[in-house]
Scaffold this motif. Sequence first.
Motif, PDB file in Angstrom:
ATOM      1  N   VAL A 171       0.903  -1.162  -0.087  1.00  0.00           N
ATOM      2  CA  VAL A 171       0.123   0.096  -0.085  1.00  0.00           C
ATOM      3  C   VAL A 171       0.882   1.228  -0.062  1.00  0.00           C
ATOM      4  O   VAL A 171       0.535   2.409  -0.819  1.00  0.00           O
ATOM      5  N   LEU A 172       1.919   1.343   0.824  1.00  0.00           N
ATOM      6  CA  LEU A 172       2.792   2.393   0.852  1.00  0.00           C
ATOM      7  C   LEU A 172       3.436   2.736  -0.476  1.00  0.00           C
ATOM      8  O   LEU A 172       3.403   3.927  -1.082  1.00  0.00           O
ATOM      9  N   ALA A 173       3.854   1.650  -1.231  1.00  0.00           N
ATOM     10  CA  ALA A 173       4.644   1.620  -2.401  1.00  0.00           C
ATOM     11  C   ALA A 173       3.512   2.278  -3.343  1.00  0.00           C
ATOM     12  O   ALA A 173       3.967   3.088  -4.333  1.00  0.00           O
ATOM     13  N   LEU A 174       2.280   1.754  -3.465  1.00  0.00           N
ATOM     14  CA  LEU A 174       1.344   2.146  -4.313  1.00  0.00           C
ATOM     15  C   LEU A 174       0.861   3.770  -4.038  1.00  0.00           C
ATOM     16  O   LEU A 174       0.861   4.310  -5.182  1.00  0.00           O
ATOM     17  N   ILE A 175       0.831   4.124  -2.936  1.00  0.00           N
ATOM     18  CA  ILE A 175       0.461   5.562  -2.419  1.00  0.00           C
ATOM     19  C   ILE A 175       1.740   6.421  -2.959  1.00  0.00           C
ATOM     20  O   ILE A 175       1.275   7.610  -3.409  1.00  0.00           O
ATOM     21  N   TRP A 176       2.950   6.210  -2.715  1.00  0.00           N
ATOM     22  CA  TRP A 176       4.115   6.829  -3.064  1.00  0.00           C
ATOM     23  C   TRP A 176       4.063   7.021  -4.578  1.00  0.00           C
ATOM     24  O   TRP A 176       4.402   7.931  -5.175  1.00  0.00           O
ATOM     25  N   ALA A 177       4.174   5.684  -5.315  1.00  0.00           N
ATOM     26  CA  ALA A 177       4.235   5.779  -6.661  1.00  0.00           C
ATOM     27  C   ALA A 177       3.241   6.645  -7.450  1.00  0.00           C
ATOM     28  O   ALA A 177       3.245   7.004  -8.753  1.00  0.00           O
ATOM     29  N   ASN A 178       1.912   6.830  -6.814  1.00  0.00           N
ATOM     30  CA  ASN A 178       0.972   7.484  -7.571  1.00  0.00           C
ATOM     31  C   ASN A 178       0.652   8.815  -6.944  1.00  0.00           C
ATOM     32  O   ASN A 178      -0.390   9.637  -7.061  1.00  0.00           O
ATOM     33  N   SER A 179       1.719   9.288  -6.211  1.00  0.00           N
ATOM     34  CA  SER A 179       1.649  10.492  -5.488  1.00  0.00           C
ATOM     35  C   SER A 179       2.504  11.574  -6.369  1.00  0.00           C
ATOM     36  O   SER A 179       3.108  11.425  -7.006  1.00  0.00           O
ATOM     37  N   PRO A 180       2.161  13.021  -5.931  1.00  0.00           N
ATOM     38  CA  PRO A 180       3.038  14.041  -6.875  1.00  0.00           C
ATOM     39  C   PRO A 180       4.554  13.715  -6.537  1.00  0.00           C
ATOM     40  O   PRO A 180       5.471  14.473  -7.131  1.00  0.00           O
ATOM     41  N   TRP A 181       4.974  12.871  -5.189  1.00  0.00           N
ATOM     42  CA  TRP A 181       6.338  12.803  -5.324  1.00  0.00           C
ATOM     43  C   TRP A 181       7.030  11.457  -5.820  1.00  0.00           C
ATOM     44  O   TRP A 181       7.845  10.769  -5.408  1.00  0.00           O
ATOM     45  N   SER A 182       6.329  11.032  -6.901  1.00  0.00           N
ATOM     46  CA  SER A 182       6.472   9.627  -7.413  1.00  0.00           C
ATOM     47  C   SER A 182       8.111   9.404  -7.870  1.00  0.00           C
ATOM     48  O   SER A 182       8.648   8.340  -7.767  1.00  0.00           O
ATOM     49  N   ASP A 183       8.432  10.635  -8.336  1.00  0.00           N
ATOM     50  CA  ASP A 183       9.769  10.610  -8.784  1.00  0.00           C
ATOM     51  C   ASP A 183      10.695  10.138  -7.692  1.00  0.00           C
ATOM     52  O   ASP A 183      11.903   9.638  -8.047  1.00  0.00           O
ATOM     53  N   GLY A 184      10.401  10.612  -6.593  1.00  0.00           N
ATOM     54  CA  GLY A 184      11.326  10.268  -5.463  1.00  0.00           C
ATOM     55  C   GLY A 184      11.529   8.663  -5.159  1.00  0.00           C
ATOM     56  O   GLY A 184      12.189   8.034  -4.999  1.00  0.00           O
ATOM     57  N   TYR A 185      10.022   7.960  -5.475  1.00  0.00           N
ATOM     58  CA  TYR A 185      10.178   6.863  -5.329  1.00  0.00           C
ATOM     59  C   TYR A 185      10.913   5.896  -6.371  1.00  0.00           C
ATOM     60  O   TYR A 185      11.736   4.974  -6.274  1.00  0.00           O
TER      61      TYR A 185
ATOM     62  N   PHE B  98      11.178  -8.614   6.911  1.00  0.00           N
ATOM     63  CA  PHE B  98      12.041  -7.837   6.326  1.00  0.00           C
ATOM     64  C   PHE B  98      12.121  -7.942   4.809  1.00  0.00           C
ATOM     65  O   PHE B  98      11.828  -7.143   4.025  1.00  0.00           O
ATOM     66  N   ALA B  99      12.661  -9.255   4.522  1.00  0.00           N
ATOM     67  CA  ALA B  99      13.143  -9.381   3.173  1.00  0.00           C
ATOM     68  C   ALA B  99      11.834  -9.354   1.890  1.00  0.00           C
ATOM     69  O   ALA B  99      11.991  -8.637   0.924  1.00  0.00           O
ATOM     70  N   VAL B 100      10.840 -10.034   2.457  1.00  0.00           N
ATOM     71  CA  VAL B 100       9.836  -9.903   1.549  1.00  0.00           C
ATOM     72  C   VAL B 100       9.020  -8.526   1.562  1.00  0.00           C
ATOM     73  O   VAL B 100       8.513  -8.053   0.434  1.00  0.00           O
ATOM     74  N   PRO B 101       8.727  -8.073   2.589  1.00  0.00           N
ATOM     75  CA  PRO B 101       8.079  -6.575   2.564  1.00  0.00           C
ATOM     76  C   PRO B 101       8.966  -5.608   1.913  1.00  0.00           C
ATOM     77  O   PRO B 101       8.410  -4.659   1.021  1.00  0.00           O
ATOM     78  N   VAL B 102      10.108  -5.766   2.118  1.00  0.00           N
ATOM     79  CA  VAL B 102      10.939  -4.619   1.312  1.00  0.00           C
ATOM     80  C   VAL B 102      11.038  -4.958  -0.171  1.00  0.00           C
ATOM     81  O   VAL B 102      10.898  -4.237  -1.134  1.00  0.00           O
ATOM     82  N   PHE B 103      10.857  -6.262  -0.723  1.00  0.00           N
ATOM     83  CA  PHE B 103      10.868  -6.407  -2.223  1.00  0.00           C
ATOM     84  C   PHE B 103       9.461  -6.062  -2.562  1.00  0.00           C
ATOM     85  O   PHE B 103       9.352  -5.691  -3.747  1.00  0.00           O
ATOM     86  N   ALA B 104       8.437  -6.540  -1.712  1.00  0.00           N
ATOM     87  CA  ALA B 104       7.171  -5.877  -2.362  1.00  0.00           C
ATOM     88  C   ALA B 104       7.118  -4.342  -2.202  1.00  0.00           C
ATOM     89  O   ALA B 104       6.543  -3.973  -3.297  1.00  0.00           O
ATOM     90  N   PHE B 105       7.689  -3.544  -1.533  1.00  0.00           N
ATOM     91  CA  PHE B 105       7.692  -2.132  -1.419  1.00  0.00           C
ATOM     92  C   PHE B 105       8.396  -1.666  -2.818  1.00  0.00           C
ATOM     93  O   PHE B 105       8.107  -0.938  -3.537  1.00  0.00           O
ATOM     94  N   PHE B 106       9.345  -2.305  -3.242  1.00  0.00           N
ATOM     95  CA  PHE B 106      10.281  -1.668  -4.261  1.00  0.00           C
ATOM     96  C   PHE B 106       9.757  -2.294  -5.627  1.00  0.00           C
ATOM     97  O   PHE B 106       9.901  -2.006  -6.718  1.00  0.00           O
ATOM     98  N   SER B 107       8.884  -3.415  -5.555  1.00  0.00           N
ATOM     99  CA  SER B 107       8.213  -3.925  -6.813  1.00  0.00           C
ATOM    100  C   SER B 107       6.931  -3.613  -7.203  1.00  0.00           C
ATOM    101  O   SER B 107       6.319  -3.923  -8.099  1.00  0.00           O
ATOM    102  N   ALA B 108       5.930  -3.297  -6.059  1.00  0.00           N
ATOM    103  CA  ALA B 108       4.672  -3.163  -6.218  1.00  0.00           C
ATOM    104  C   ALA B 108       4.528  -1.741  -6.554  1.00  0.00           C
ATOM    105  O   ALA B 108       3.120  -1.509  -6.848  1.00  0.00           O
TER     106      ALA B 108
END
Length: 433
Positions: free
Chosen positions: A37-51, A281-291
């Motif tokens: 959810v955090l990855a999707l919110i950030w990637a679709n926010s005005p700050w998506s370039d930071g993600y 740690f491992a799977v949530p971090v992967f999800a954050f960078f992949s989702a």
Amino acid sequence: MPSPRLFGRGTWPEARRVADVLRKETVGGALLLIATVLALIWANSPWSDGYASLRDATFGPHRLHLDLTLGQWAADGLLAIFFFVAGLELKREFVAGDLRDPRRAALPVTAAVGGMIAPAVIFVLLNRGTGDGALQGWAIPTATDIAFALAVLAVISSHLPVALRTFLLTLAVVDDLLAIVIIAVFFTSDLSLVPLLFAALTLGLFTVLVQRRVRSWWLLLPLAVITWALVHASGIHATVAGVLLGFAVPVVRSPAAGGPEAGPGLAEHFEHRFRPISTGFAVPVFAFFSAGVAVGGLNGLGDALRDPIALGIVAGLVGGKTIGIFTATFAMSRFTHAKLDESLSWIDVFGLAQLAGIGFTVSLLIGELAFGAGSLRDEHVKVGVLTGSLVAAVLATVVLRLRNRTYRRLHEAESADRDGDGVPDVYQADPTG
């Protein structure tokens, strides 16, 4: 001679171990959901370039071919921990768990195979003739994400019987391992033999040490990291190293230490140490960078879902998984004359098969390997995986909630301990299941 039972009750030690594993995986599923959810919110926010900048930041030694982005470190490095734990789990099931009995092992293995074939066939049928390499994604909808599936179970408060939970756990681990075989065979290019030979040497040394029950982290951890790096340099996906290292670890104690009856072996020791790292740690971090996919509103979502690749993934996860697992299980009953346990009905198997359509971690990994991380098709893969998993979760929730009252009754019966010895009465009345 009584007919064999599908989803019959196993032994109490195995039920207790599975319950402990599932509790940890449920927590991991919650963390996985938060990271997504955090990855999707950030990637679709005005700050998506930071993600995107964070995901694509590169570091690591160039000479060792390890100058990877953070996203690649998560996919190649952290997921190796996930597959190491999966290798430990599968080996323990087949060596010391209830699945050492071939009759019990046949059901989840057959269901896992069916649950991989059917989604792949559906994906191919929907993408044949489209050209442009779309069929490279045939394996994307074949894997079940156990952490997400168990998180859904926790949300709907389903008192799923132990036998069904064990089946779901084992099926997910088996198809994760089958997915690794697919990755090693179909997604390996430019194979380099020299690093592969050196990887075999370091893996052999690691195997010798663990077979001698050496637990010294300062010996084992460097060997594991070197093996991982050499497998990565060879052109084979580095997560394969995690599985091989897991398979190398002995499950039972050595005869000198008392053998199988002397308590947990090295595999269980490592599993207790590394499962929290994997799920927490491992799977949530992967999800954050992949989702983190930029959907682009309803129009962008609609465009992505009109892509035959995304459609094939959704249909594979929602329909293919259900058809494959349910059909394989029914065929086991029909051709082996095994009867479904009297406390269950086929609608339970159907709901469980739908739940197995929740694919995420391995599906996203295969999508990146098939179409390239960050490509337009990879973005559509992410939309397809997320949509298919959500639909599968909703449908499974409807079916399993309808049976939740029955599950609660079974749970109470399985938990009753009238003599207070810590072992439920049903396991004392029928210790072998």
